[in-house]
Scaffold this motif. Structure first.
Motif, PDB file in Angstrom:
ATOM      1  N   UNK A   1      36.806  87.806  58.574  1.00  0.00           N
ATOM      2  CA  UNK A   1      36.000  87.066  57.451  1.00  0.00           C
ATOM      3  C   UNK A   1      34.821  88.028  57.065  1.00  0.00           C
ATOM      4  N   UNK A   2      34.912  89.328  57.459  1.00  0.00           N
ATOM      5  CA  UNK A   2      34.079  90.376  57.157  1.00  0.00           C
ATOM      6  C   UNK A   2      34.290  90.714  55.784  1.00  0.00           C
ATOM      7  N   UNK A   3      33.197  90.525  54.554  1.00  0.00           N
ATOM      8  CA  UNK A   3      33.328  90.631  53.493  1.00  0.00           C
ATOM      9  C   UNK A   3      34.033  91.892  52.877  1.00  0.00           C
ATOM     10  N   UNK A   4      34.837  91.879  52.241  1.00  0.00           N
ATOM     11  CA  UNK A   4      35.458  93.408  51.805  1.00  0.00           C
ATOM     12  C   UNK A   4      36.440  94.117  52.531  1.00  0.00           C
ATOM     13  N   UNK A   5      36.642  93.263  54.053  1.00  0.00           N
ATOM     14  CA  UNK A   5      37.270  93.994  55.040  1.00  0.00           C
ATOM     15  C   UNK A   5      38.888  94.336  54.460  1.00  0.00           C
ATOM     16  N   UNK A   6      39.724  93.487  53.562  1.00  0.00           N
ATOM     17  CA  UNK A   6      41.062  93.613  53.247  1.00  0.00           C
ATOM     18  C   UNK A   6      40.981  94.381  51.758  1.00  0.00           C
ATOM     19  N   UNK A   7      39.770  94.854  51.239  1.00  0.00           N
ATOM     20  CA  UNK A   7      39.800  95.279  50.011  1.00  0.00           C
ATOM     21  C   UNK A   7      40.811  96.601  49.788  1.00  0.00           C
ATOM     22  N   UNK A   8      40.732  97.464  50.812  1.00  0.00           N
ATOM     23  CA  UNK A   8      41.230  98.658  50.470  1.00  0.00           C
ATOM     24  C   UNK A   8      42.828  98.798  51.174  1.00  0.00           C
ATOM     25  N   UNK A   9      43.121  97.450  51.672  1.00  0.00           N
ATOM     26  CA  UNK A   9      44.751  97.429  52.567  1.00  0.00           C
ATOM     27  C   UNK A   9      45.985  97.706  51.528  1.00  0.00           C
ATOM     28  N   UNK A  10      46.627  98.610  51.844  1.00  0.00           N
ATOM     29  CA  UNK A  10      47.917  99.019  50.932  1.00  0.00           C
ATOM     30  C   UNK A  10      48.793  98.020  51.447  1.00  0.00           C
ATOM     31  N   UNK A  11      49.028  96.915  50.688  1.00  0.00           N
ATOM     32  CA  UNK A  11      49.991  95.957  50.857  1.00  0.00           C
ATOM     33  C   UNK A  11      51.259  96.558  50.889  1.00  0.00           C
ATOM     34  N   UNK A  12      52.217  96.164  51.969  1.00  0.00           N
ATOM     35  CA  UNK A  12      53.530  96.623  52.053  1.00  0.00           C
ATOM     36  C   UNK A  12      54.636  95.891  51.138  1.00  0.00           C
ATOM     37  N   UNK A  13      55.356  96.384  50.556  1.00  0.00           N
ATOM     38  CA  UNK A  13      56.348  95.689  49.382  1.00  0.00           C
ATOM     39  C   UNK A  13      57.137  94.813  50.145  1.00  0.00           C
ATOM     40  N   UNK A  14      57.654  93.518  49.395  1.00  0.00           N
ATOM     41  CA  UNK A  14      58.777  92.659  50.100  1.00  0.00           C
ATOM     42  C   UNK A  14      59.774  93.606  50.315  1.00  0.00           C
ATOM     43  N   UNK A  15      60.260  94.505  49.799  1.00  0.00           N
ATOM     44  CA  UNK A  15      61.262  95.085  50.184  1.00  0.00           C
ATOM     45  C   UNK A  15      61.409  95.931  51.647  1.00  0.00           C
ATOM     46  N   UNK A  16      60.060  96.437  51.593  1.00  0.00           N
ATOM     47  CA  UNK A  16      59.921  97.086  53.004  1.00  0.00           C
ATOM     48  C   UNK A  16      59.557  96.245  54.235  1.00  0.00           C
ATOM     49  N   UNK A  17      59.134  94.928  53.901  1.00  0.00           N
ATOM     50  CA  UNK A  17      58.922  94.160  54.839  1.00  0.00           C
ATOM     51  C   UNK A  17      60.345  93.480  55.198  1.00  0.00           C
ATOM     52  N   UNK A  18      61.194  93.302  54.341  1.00  0.00           N
ATOM     53  CA  UNK A  18      62.640  92.917  54.452  1.00  0.00           C
ATOM     54  C   UNK A  18      63.245  93.964  55.434  1.00  0.00           C
ATOM     55  N   UNK A  19      63.010  95.127  55.193  1.00  0.00           N
ATOM     56  CA  UNK A  19      63.709  96.399  55.993  1.00  0.00           C
ATOM     57  C   UNK A  19      63.350  96.056  57.411  1.00  0.00           C
ATOM     58  N   UNK A  20      61.804  96.063  57.610  1.00  0.00           N
ATOM     59  CA  UNK A  20      61.274  95.898  58.876  1.00  0.00           C
ATOM     60  C   UNK A  20      61.806  94.833  59.806  1.00  0.00           C
ATOM     61  N   UNK A  21      62.168  93.628  58.840  1.00  0.00           N
ATOM     62  CA  UNK A  21      62.771  92.350  59.440  1.00  0.00           C
ATOM     63  C   UNK A  21      63.946  92.728  60.148  1.00  0.00           C
ATOM     64  N   UNK A  22      64.752  93.778  59.760  1.00  0.00           N
ATOM     65  CA  UNK A  22      65.992  93.964  60.079  1.00  0.00           C
ATOM     66  C   UNK A  22      66.185  94.698  61.490  1.00  0.00           C
ATOM     67  N   UNK A  23      65.116  95.225  61.698  1.00  0.00           N
ATOM     68  CA  UNK A  23      65.032  95.879  63.250  1.00  0.00           C
ATOM     69  C   UNK A  23      65.098  94.919  64.304  1.00  0.00           C
ATOM     70  N   UNK A  24      66.147  95.221  65.185  1.00  0.00           N
ATOM     71  CA  UNK A  24      66.295  93.974  66.348  1.00  0.00           C
ATOM     72  C   UNK A  24      64.865  93.749  66.881  1.00  0.00           C
ATOM     73  N   UNK A  25      64.587  92.367  67.335  1.00  0.00           N
ATOM     74  CA  UNK A  25      63.487  92.047  67.957  1.00  0.00           C
ATOM     75  C   UNK A  25      63.615  90.492  68.130  1.00  0.00           C
ATOM     76  N   UNK A  26      63.544  90.395  69.466  1.00  0.00           N
ATOM     77  CA  UNK A  26      63.538  88.864  69.816  1.00  0.00           C
ATOM     78  C   UNK A  26      62.338  88.445  70.279  1.00  0.00           C
ATOM     79  N   UNK A  27      61.940  87.305  69.516  1.00  0.00           N
ATOM     80  CA  UNK A  27      60.377  86.718  69.675  1.00  0.00           C
ATOM     81  C   UNK A  27      60.378  86.170  70.935  1.00  0.00           C
ATOM     82  N   UNK A  28      61.652  85.468  71.643  1.00  0.00           N
ATOM     83  CA  UNK A  28      61.410  84.778  72.870  1.00  0.00           C
ATOM     84  C   UNK A  28      61.208  85.861  73.938  1.00  0.00           C
ATOM     85  N   UNK A  29      61.946  86.810  73.906  1.00  0.00           N
ATOM     86  CA  UNK A  29      61.781  87.926  74.811  1.00  0.00           C
ATOM     87  C   UNK A  29      60.412  88.463  74.976  1.00  0.00           C
TER      88      UNK A  29
END
Lengths: 462, 462
Positions: B248-276
């Motif tokens: 909630x700190x005002x301005x905290x997110x202002x400079x955040x470089x948002x990651x593209x949907x494409x890159x997020x999709x690529x990240x999601x490909x890497x093996x990861x098991x939430x339960x493990x």
């Protein structure tokens, strides 16, 4: 000048020196490494009771620290007064905030104590106040004016909840039979405004543990994705009060005996300066339950305070860790009609219910204490009021105290006896804090007032 | 089998024994009582650099712990690789959670490490990973295949914010001139899924102090009427995140470089098991910023975590005290484009602004670190990717890491050099935690991969 007062004034230096000797014993009951010192203090009290003239003075073993019991029976038809006090003290930390070592008493003049005050842990709570009774007893014995059977219970576990007093009372009901319990472990409004505490708050004390991950984690690798038990604990604690500082635990206020507008008006009459109050503790502003005055918040209202919190890395420098566990000690002060056991249960149920599913919560109850009220129309209260009027030259004000003396309820329950809380401390004595002190004036004023109480109580019971 | 690999395989036992010897030195930089041990570790590194074949290896004094600098210059026309690592370690506490003493390394087989893992503070972060470079260098020297000028900066203050590295870099710019900085202080997705960290989170770290009354108070006499700094601190911390876990700190997110949907999709490909993942850290549920996956929350999103909190009575038993002060260490992980200095300022301004008028608040900044991104099209990255492909038989995945290595930004700023983060750890290594460990497989795989990087980097720079 009465023989009692002559004896007192001719023995002042010795009385004081004996108290200082007692204060040099670090009888901290909460910390097991002081176990031997606690016993040393008990032995000192026993010795002094015998020297003062007790027929009997013994160290009674308990499952914890010992209880010192002493008695002097003058006449089976005379009324009996049971004096209660404690020789154990609070832990002295934080040590670095003491101006002089907590167990090396020094007498220094202060603004409030031009005759000097004794600085040491336990000077006011309760060694100084308890020891007044032993010296007053000695004076009455010497003067041959003791007209009441007198019994002493000086325990060593008051600061840790008087864990084993109940068993002792139950096992010795007949020996402890009394007409009143007399305790000096409370304070007065000021040295110019004597008062007697007629109400006490009860206590519910719990320790909570919040567990997130099963081990400490690197905040870089895990931060943002896992529950941080410290953040969660902070959120849970914050939610226990609303923006008006009302406690949000469902049912918490249900049993509160509301104080009448009349009584609140009477309370408001007692001298109190909010600015002096703030100044004395270095506050720019007070804070508390909306709709109540500072004095009311500190006496007739229940509270919730975190007494300790810890978790994660607290050492030198910076460590980027997400702790596995976070802890807090939380106490609630209760007012007449609230039941500690019930409040503890309500807290436990509520605290567990507000925990997010991602963490585990454990609530461990510590000791509690019942709230209490002394009837001002009782002989005992009248005898105390008259005694103070004699020695202070002013009628004392009946006052509601904010603290808890759990054992007062025990005496009522087991010994069927009311208690008179004739204390001589001041709220500026810094009890439980660094630089605790007790006025030399207060010490001797107490020693002079106690024999007056005995005299009045004997006469009023004729 | 190449001469390099022959040398490595015939010296495995010695390499391992040398690392264990280094791990026995408790070089905790955050705690001044380990000062002498930190120096001992520096001297050990210097000695080993000389033995490995460095022309020059010296202990460079700083205002804090020393920096070990070593170099081997083969040809002024050859490209230069600057290896960075650190010989200091995190404090080992809580000690009681270690299965074996933190500074008495033992090798034990685990499910993830059938060849055994080295259990000791610093085994993975960073002694084990740093020492791979010294042994790889020794192997290249022995085989006579070192084709790059090689420089080593092994510092002793990484865990306390590399306080004096900047001065060292500024004062030795020419000596340190390089074409790339190579660091192994990060992890891979798994031993079957090699990866290279191409993004790092930055860090803003502050310590806060909340002061209520000017001394500890008795919670009975004052409870309810005065601000309790622990309750207040809890409320302030709780307010730093909303119910969606947004900061909630005002301005905290202002400079955040948002990651593209494409890159997020690529990240999601890497093996990861939430339960493990949950199982590995004993969580019944994860928690974090709404709208992001666990992996995203731990890498491409900024965070706020309390790393430590303390105040009031935390000892044995119960003490009914209202503390004068409460403290917390709070860190924020930052993502590319956020500036630590700016975030620290925003935090300070906000934290001071939300403090109730009844308390005083002090915010003290600790070290910070810039977030970082490595361009995957750079020669250096390509050389690293090819090296791992050779030794693992699989092309590594470019991965975003959640941790911070503040000095990476320093190298870019002062030496104008990009950094390759070719780490061989695993996120299960428990760095900064009890039972930190590093796989024997990972240790030797690193030693084999590093010479491949040198070879590729030399060729690609022709």
């Amino acid at each position: 000048m009465s023989k009692v007062n002559e004896f007192i004034s001719s023995n002042k230096d010795r009385f004081l020196e004996e108290l200082l000797e007692l204060l040099r014993i670090p009888s901290v009951s909460a910390d097991s490494k002081y176990k031997a010192d606690v016993r040393t203090a008990a032995e000192y009290i026993q010795k002094k009771l015998v020297e003062a003239g007790a027929d009997k003075a013994e160290i009674c073993e308990t499952a914890g620290h010992p209880i010192v019991y002493g008695e002097k029976l003058v006449d089976e038809n005379a009324p009996t007064i049971l004096v209660y006090g404690h020789y154990d003290v609070q832990p002295p930390d934080p040590l670095d905030l003491w101006d002089s070592p907590p167990f090396e008493p020094v007498i220094k003049k202060t603004e409030l104590h031009p005759e000097g005050a004794i600085f040491a842990r336990g000077s006011a709570d309760d060694k100084g106040q308890m020891y007044m009774h032993i010296k007053a007893f000695e004076a009455m014995m010497d003067a041959g004016v003791l007209k009441c059977n007198t019994k002493f219970i000086i325990e060593g576990e008051e600061e840790v909840g008087s864990k084993h007093l109940e068993t002792f009372l139950l096992e010795n009901k007949d020996m402890l039979k009394t007409d009143v319990v007399l305790i000096s472990d409370t304070d007065m409004i000021s040295n110019d405004t004597p008062s007697i505490t007629v109400g006490l708050r009860g206590l519910s004390y719990v320790e909570v543990e919040v567990t997130g991950p099963n081990r400490d984690l690197h905040s870089g690798l895990y931060g943002g994705a896992v529950p941080n038990p410290i953040n969660v604990l902070a959120e849970m604690i914050a939610s226990l009060k609303d923006d008006k500082k009302y406690i949000t635990i469902p049912g918490f206020y249900n049993d509160v005996l509301e104080v009448t507008a009349e009584d609140r008006a009477a309370m408001a009459m007692a001298p109190f300066d909010q600015e002096d109050y703030k100044k004395s503790i270095g506050l720019s502003d007070v804070e508390g339950e909306e709709g109540f005055s500072t004095k009311e918040r500190a006496s007739i209202r229940p509270t919730l305070d975190v007494n300790g919190i810890w978790g994660g890395y607290t050492g030198e420098g910076a460590k980027t860790v997400i702790a596995s566990k976070a802890y807090a000690k939380i106490s609630m002060r209760l007012v007449p009609n609230q039941k500690p056991e019930k409040i503890t249960e309500l807290f436990k149920a509520h605290f567990e219910s507000i925990a997010p599913p991602s963490v585990k919560v454990k609530v461990t109850p510590h000791h509690g204490g019942q709230p209490y009220l002394t009837p001002t129309d009782s002989i005992a209260y009248q005898a105390a009021a008259k005694a103070m009027e004699t020695t202070f030259g002013k009628e004392p004000i009946p006052n509601r105290g904010g603290g808890s003396i759990p054992i007062v309820a025990l005496f009522e329950e087991i010994l069927k006896s009311k208690t008179v809380l004739m204390g001589f401390g001041l709220d500026t004595d810094a009890i439980h804090s660094p630089n605790e002190h007790y006025g030399v004036f207060n010490f001797f004023k107490g020693i002079e007032t106690i024999p007056e109480f005995f005299k009045n109580f004997a006469e009023m019971n004729k």
